[in-house]
Write an enzyme that holds these catalytic residues in place. Structure first.
Site, PDB file in Angstrom:
ATOM      1  N   LYS A 100      10.069  -5.477  -3.457  1.00 45.57           N
ATOM      2  CA  LYS A 100       8.975  -5.864  -4.407  1.00 45.57           C
ATOM      3  C   LYS A 100       7.934  -5.843  -3.358  1.00 45.57           C
ATOM      4  O   LYS A 100       6.933  -5.737  -4.061  1.00 45.57           O
ATOM      5  CB  LYS A 100       9.524  -7.306  -4.791  1.00 45.57           C
ATOM      6  N   ARG A 132      23.305  -3.478  -1.385  1.00 47.36           N
ATOM      7  CA  ARG A 132      21.981  -3.164  -2.026  1.00 47.36           C
ATOM      8  C   ARG A 132      22.023  -1.949  -2.661  1.00 47.36           C
ATOM      9  O   ARG A 132      22.475  -1.087  -2.088  1.00 47.36           O
ATOM     10  CB  ARG A 132      20.596  -3.469  -1.263  1.00 47.36           C
ATOM     11  N   GLU A 168      13.532 -14.343  -7.384  1.00 46.36           N
ATOM     12  CA  GLU A 168      12.355 -15.062  -6.903  1.00 46.36           C
ATOM     13  C   GLU A 168      11.345 -14.360  -7.800  1.00 46.36           C
ATOM     14  O   GLU A 168      10.974 -13.135  -7.719  1.00 46.36           O
ATOM     15  CB  GLU A 168      11.999 -14.863  -5.307  1.00 46.36           C
TER      16      GLU A 168
END
Ligand code: ATP
Ligand code: MG
Length: 564
Positions: free
Chosen positions: A273, A263, A36
């Site tokens: 982020k 992750r 994104e």
């Protein structure tokens, strides 16, 4: 494309092997990396990039770069460009397969109409808060929305009205009609579209005022691109039934398989982020490429090489279990790379001046120095030697125990690539601070100790008249706690920032050859660590060198100190 050693197998590669064995997807492998564009890429993304592009490379498949740009108010074109730059820098190429989820807005809209026509989607007028309460909890089933039984015709008209801009933000949403009693909350009539006026999308401008949700967009984008294996992180495991439901209920050309892996979490930093954005926006760091940041841009500016980051990703592997990786794993990957490849140089970080009183005034010798202790292919250079030199103040003590192998008053030491000197006199200021040493050199000691002479210590130096003044930045971990997220709960992680994560030395000197150092090149400053030139000079025009990593792993030692 990168040509690293063969990558270790993992459970995802085993699934792909089995799929190819069974000739699923005609044996084809197509993956995608779907960031994104709401921030810069970080080391966690590198794990996903190395996995997706690596699998594609090894199975003669393809990997698309797809921007997941369905949340336009947080996204911007700077991020779109930075992400492409970082993926290329890491050594991967999507060729002509650069896509945006927004490329599919028209398709997504038409598939939504298809769902409406199949009575599998409806326009709901409940507000966000009501939708939440109607959804129920993990222990209680949800309640049907009063708008759930709208007719196909009414739904279609209202949805067309949403697209046409007839309703305000939040007035209506489009929802999938699945199962309000499902034990999986994601299946309790999830929202597919919401209204967002006044946004100028970086790709589609003002064309749309309705935006599809990630969970709806992602499976369809995957299918339209012919993705075979849609690799994502574990938090999407519970979303997989929705991913499959969407694909089973619209007329897409294929049904990709979603596979989840854990992750990457790295100790002493954060890889989210949202948090990294906060550190940048609130000025805790100097920007996305601050060398303390775990971003690809930060690691690059710090002096990490693409190969070292890929190697790190191979070493941590791909599994389904959540864990924290020690910073030492990342550091040893870059240390090993630079130990092998970085030319050696001399730079004095904390200068102490020496006058060699028996060396002729005005004389300069260009002494040869090897660029690498083992690898002769790195060649040699010369370094100028003269009557006045700097050594590091830590390499001198007036008095010291026997095991101090450097210079002491009245003692001898070898200057790297040059002569043996003896300290004859120590000059101090009125406060007793050492400001200069008077030494003498032995002209017979160039290159080797004469017969019977034992000088063990070797220290680095630069010529005062020839050295280039530099600024040096020494970095430490960004946080004082291995898991800043968990330590104090959400929001408070910033209290755990390390106040000493950056130490700046404004008065250091490097051998003259470093005046032509280039951005992206790394050097070992002998005995001080690995360094690279920063892209930005100081206000008064001095070159700045960032320390990438120390010569040895100092973390284990620090850990003991902290524990003790
Ligand atoms: P963040 O929480 O940092 O915003 P994200 O998952 O929302 O992360 P995306 O831009 O959506 O960020 O991520 C693009 C891809 O990178 C996704 O497939 C995601 O799963 C993967 N990814 C993101 N963070 C990590 C991580 N820490 N480890 C492994 N993969 C990650
Ligand atoms: Mg995301």
């Amino acid at each position: 494309m990168s040509s690293d050693h063969p990558q270790p197998s993992n459970f995802i590669r085993q699934i792909i092997d089995a799929d190819r064995e069974a000739n699923k997807n005609n044996g084809k492998v197509a993956t995608r990396f779907p960031p994104e564009p709401n921030g810069y890429l970080h080391i966690g993304h590198a794990k996903s990039i190395v996995l997706n592009f690596g699998v594609a490379n090894d199975y003669d498949g393809t990997c698309n770069l797809r921007f997941d740009d369905t949340n336009p108010h947080k996204e911007n074109i700077e991020y779109v460009e930075a992400i492409q730059n970082d993926v290329h820098w890491l050594g991967y190429d999507w060729q002509d397969r650069l896509f945006f989820a927004s490329d599919y807005f028209e398709h997504l809209y038409n598939f939504a109409i298809e769902l409406i026509e199949k009575q599998k989607a409806y326009v709901c007028d409940l507000g966000a808060e009501e939708i939440r309460t109607y959804r129920g909890t993990l222990t209680e089933p949800g309640k049907a929305s009063p708008f759930r039984e709208r007719t196909v015709e009414e739904n279609r008209q209202l949805f067309e009205g949403m697209r046409a801009g007839e309703f305000a933000d939040g007035a209506r949403v489009l929802r999938a009609k699945i199962d309000m009693a499902s034990p999986n909350m994601n299946l309790r009539d999830p929202t597919l579209y919401r209204i967002r006026h006044g946004i100028v999308h970086h790709q589609t401008g003002e064309e749309w005022c309705i935006y599809p949700m990630y969970d709806y967009t992602h499976p369809i984008s995957d299918a339209l691109e012919g993705i075979t294996h849609s690799l994502c992180t574990l938090e999407f495991e519970d979303h997989r039934p929705l991913y499959d439901w969407i694909l089973d209920n619209v007329s897409v050309p294929c049904h990709p398989q979603q596979i989840e892996f854990s992750r990457l979490n790295l100790e002493y930093t954060v890889v989210s982020k949202r948090k990294l954005t906060e550190l940048v926006d609130q000025g805790f760091v100097e920007g996305w490429d601050d060398p303390r940041m775990p971003t690809i841009a930060g690691l690059r500016r710090r002096g990490f090489t693409p190969a070292s980051i890929r190697e790190f990703c191979y070493r941590i592997g791909v599994t389904k279990s959540d864990n924290f990786v020690e910073m030492g794993v990342l550091e040893s990957a870059i240390r090993e790379d630079l130990n092998e490849n970085a030319p050696r140089r001399m730079a004095v970080l904390h200068p102490l001046k020496i006058v060699i009183e028996n060396y002729p005034e005005g004389q300069v010798e260009d002494l040869p120095a090897a660029n690498h202790p083992q690898d002769e292919s790195l060649g040699t250079r010369t370094v100028p030697f003269a009557r006045e030199i700097y050594i590091d103040e830590n390499d001198f003590r007036e008095e010291a125990p026997k095991k101090f192998k450097r210079l002491i008053a009245g003692g001898e030491v070898r200057l790297r690539n040059a002569y043996v000197i003896r300290c004859d006199d120590v000059i101090k200021d009125p406060h007793g601070n050492i400001i200069e040493l008077r030494c003498s050199y032995d002209p017979d000691t160039l290159g080797a100790n004469p017969e019977g002479r034992k000088v063990k210590g070797v220290i680095h130096w630069v010529s005062v008249a020839h050295a280039v003044p530099i600024e040096v930045r020494l970095y430490d971990r960004l946080f004082v706690h291995p898991n800043p997220d968990a330590a104090k709960g959400e929001g408070d992680y910033k209290e755990l920032l390390n106040p000493d994560s950056l130490r700046t030395l404004t008065y250091s000197f490097a051998e003259p050859g470093l005046a032509t150092a280039e951005i992206g090149e790394s050097y070992q400053f002998e005995r001080e660590g690995y360094f690279c030139l920063d892209p930005v000079k100081t206000a008064d025009g001095k070159a700045v060198f960032n320390r990438t990593v120390t010569l040895r792993d100092t973390w284990a030692k620090l850990e003991q100190q902290h524990a003790g």
